[in-house]
Design a protein around this motif. Structure first.
Motif, mmCIF file in Angstrom:
data_model
loop_
_atom_site.group_PDB
_atom_site.id
_atom_site.type_symbol
_atom_site.label_atom_id
_atom_site.label_comp_id
_atom_site.label_asym_id
_atom_site.label_seq_id
_atom_site.Cartn_x
_atom_site.Cartn_y
_atom_site.Cartn_z
ATOM 1 N N VAL A 1 115.783 -54.807 34.016
ATOM 2 C CA VAL A 1 114.430 -54.759 33.449
ATOM 3 C C VAL A 1 114.406 -55.400 32.057
ATOM 4 O O VAL A 1 113.523 -56.209 31.752
ATOM 5 N N GLY A 2 115.368 -55.078 31.229
ATOM 6 C CA GLY A 2 115.419 -55.671 29.892
ATOM 7 C C GLY A 2 115.566 -57.181 29.935
ATOM 8 O O GLY A 2 114.882 -57.918 29.215
ATOM 9 N N LEU A 3 116.443 -57.637 30.787
ATOM 10 C CA LEU A 3 116.673 -59.075 30.935
ATOM 11 C C LEU A 3 115.436 -59.773 31.499
ATOM 12 O O LEU A 3 115.038 -60.836 31.013
ATOM 13 N N GLY A 4 114.829 -59.168 32.499
ATOM 14 C CA GLY A 4 113.629 -59.749 33.093
ATOM 15 C C GLY A 4 112.467 -59.817 32.114
ATOM 16 O O GLY A 4 111.767 -60.830 32.039
ATOM 17 N N LEU A 5 112.271 -58.749 31.346
ATOM 18 C CA LEU A 5 111.195 -58.751 30.343
ATOM 19 C C LEU A 5 111.453 -59.799 29.262
ATOM 20 O O LEU A 5 110.527 -60.493 28.829
ATOM 21 N N THR A 6 112.697 -59.923 28.855
ATOM 22 C CA THR A 6 113.039 -60.931 27.852
ATOM 23 C C THR A 6 112.795 -62.332 28.401
ATOM 24 O O THR A 6 112.266 -63.199 27.705
ATOM 25 N N MET A 7 113.158 -62.567 29.646
ATOM 26 C CA MET A 7 112.932 -63.877 30.253
ATOM 27 C C MET A 7 111.440 -64.156 30.393
ATOM 28 O O MET A 7 111.001 -65.301 30.256
ATOM 29 N N LEU A 8 110.651 -63.121 30.635
ATOM 30 C CA LEU A 8 109.197 -63.313 30.738
ATOM 31 C C LEU A 8 108.603 -63.848 29.436
ATOM 32 O O LEU A 8 107.610 -64.573 29.465
ATOM 33 N N THR A 9 109.199 -63.507 28.305
ATOM 34 C CA THR A 9 108.687 -64.027 27.027
ATOM 35 C C THR A 9 108.854 -65.546 26.947
ATOM 36 O O THR A 9 108.167 -66.196 26.164
ATOM 37 N N HIS A 10 109.763 -66.099 27.732
ATOM 38 C CA HIS A 10 109.931 -67.550 27.799
ATOM 39 C C HIS A 10 109.068 -68.140 28.920
ATOM 40 O O HIS A 10 108.551 -69.243 28.785
ATOM 41 N N GLY A 11 108.940 -67.406 30.015
ATOM 42 C CA GLY A 11 108.229 -67.919 31.182
ATOM 43 C C GLY A 11 106.719 -67.837 31.083
ATOM 44 O O GLY A 11 106.015 -68.713 31.595
ATOM 45 N N TYR A 12 106.201 -66.803 30.430
ATOM 46 C CA TYR A 12 104.749 -66.628 30.373
ATOM 47 C C TYR A 12 104.047 -67.775 29.644
ATOM 48 O O TYR A 12 103.041 -68.292 30.150
ATOM 49 N N PRO A 13 104.546 -68.207 28.481
ATOM 50 C CA PRO A 13 103.894 -69.357 27.839
ATOM 51 C C PRO A 13 103.945 -70.623 28.708
ATOM 52 O O PRO A 13 102.984 -71.402 28.738
ATOM 53 N N LYS A 14 105.035 -70.811 29.428
ATOM 54 C CA LYS A 14 105.129 -71.961 30.329
ATOM 55 C C LYS A 14 104.141 -71.807 31.486
ATOM 56 O O LYS A 14 103.531 -72.784 31.930
ATOM 57 N N PHE A 15 103.979 -70.585 31.978
ATOM 58 C CA PHE A 15 103.009 -70.309 33.034
ATOM 59 C C PHE A 15 101.595 -70.668 32.562
ATOM 60 O O PHE A 15 100.827 -71.300 33.295
ATOM 61 N N LEU A 16 101.256 -70.283 31.331
ATOM 62 C CA LEU A 16 99.939 -70.611 30.781
ATOM 63 C C LEU A 16 99.756 -72.119 30.666
ATOM 64 O O LEU A 16 98.678 -72.647 30.963
#
Length: 140
Positions: free
Chosen positions: A24-39
């Protein structure tokens, strides 16, 4: 082979809880990189690097699939080992291609992600995951 990829490992409760926290920690941290790219992808803004020559649109789409979608799957523990393959691939490209000439301090985060993703791929994600719930108590 498929059964092995869907296996969550044979871990006790405390190890499974530690794997849950890591996942969960790793996934949430990776989301901080992926979400801006998703936008960026949703907005049609394809300003992105093309480290392996696939084109910026494809490179951005693959990064979004790994860093956003696969990060969500990892958090949920759903198809975890399948989700880890694009995550490991993305981090390998970051370490060995995109930042190959950069100092270690620049690529350190990608190295840590890659090592941790590889660890989860080998160990399995533990019994506190949707993989365990869906694919069960079977011993593989």
């Amino acid at each position: 082979m498929l059964k092995k990829l869907l296996s969550t490992g044979n871990h006790n409760s405390s190890t499974s809880f530690a794997l849950l926290l890591l996942r969960v920690g790793l996934g949430l941290t990776m989301l901080t990189h992926g979400y801006p790219k998703f936008l960026k992808l949703i907005e049609g803004n394809f300003q992105f690097s093309d480290p392996i020559g696939l084109g910026v649109e494809v490179s951005l789409t693959l990064a979004v699939l790994a860093e956003f979608l696969c990060a969500i799957l990892l958090i949920l523990g759903l198809l975890s080992r399948f989700a880890l393959i694009p995550l490991m691939s993305t981090m390998a490209v970051a370490v060995f291609i995109a930042h190959s000439d950069d100092p270690f301090a620049t690529k350190e985060k990608a190295v840590l992600f890659l090592i941790t993703f590889l660890f989860l791929f080998i160990s399995g994600t533990g019994k506190y995951s949707l993989d365990q719930k869906l694919f069960g108590k079977r011993s593989f």
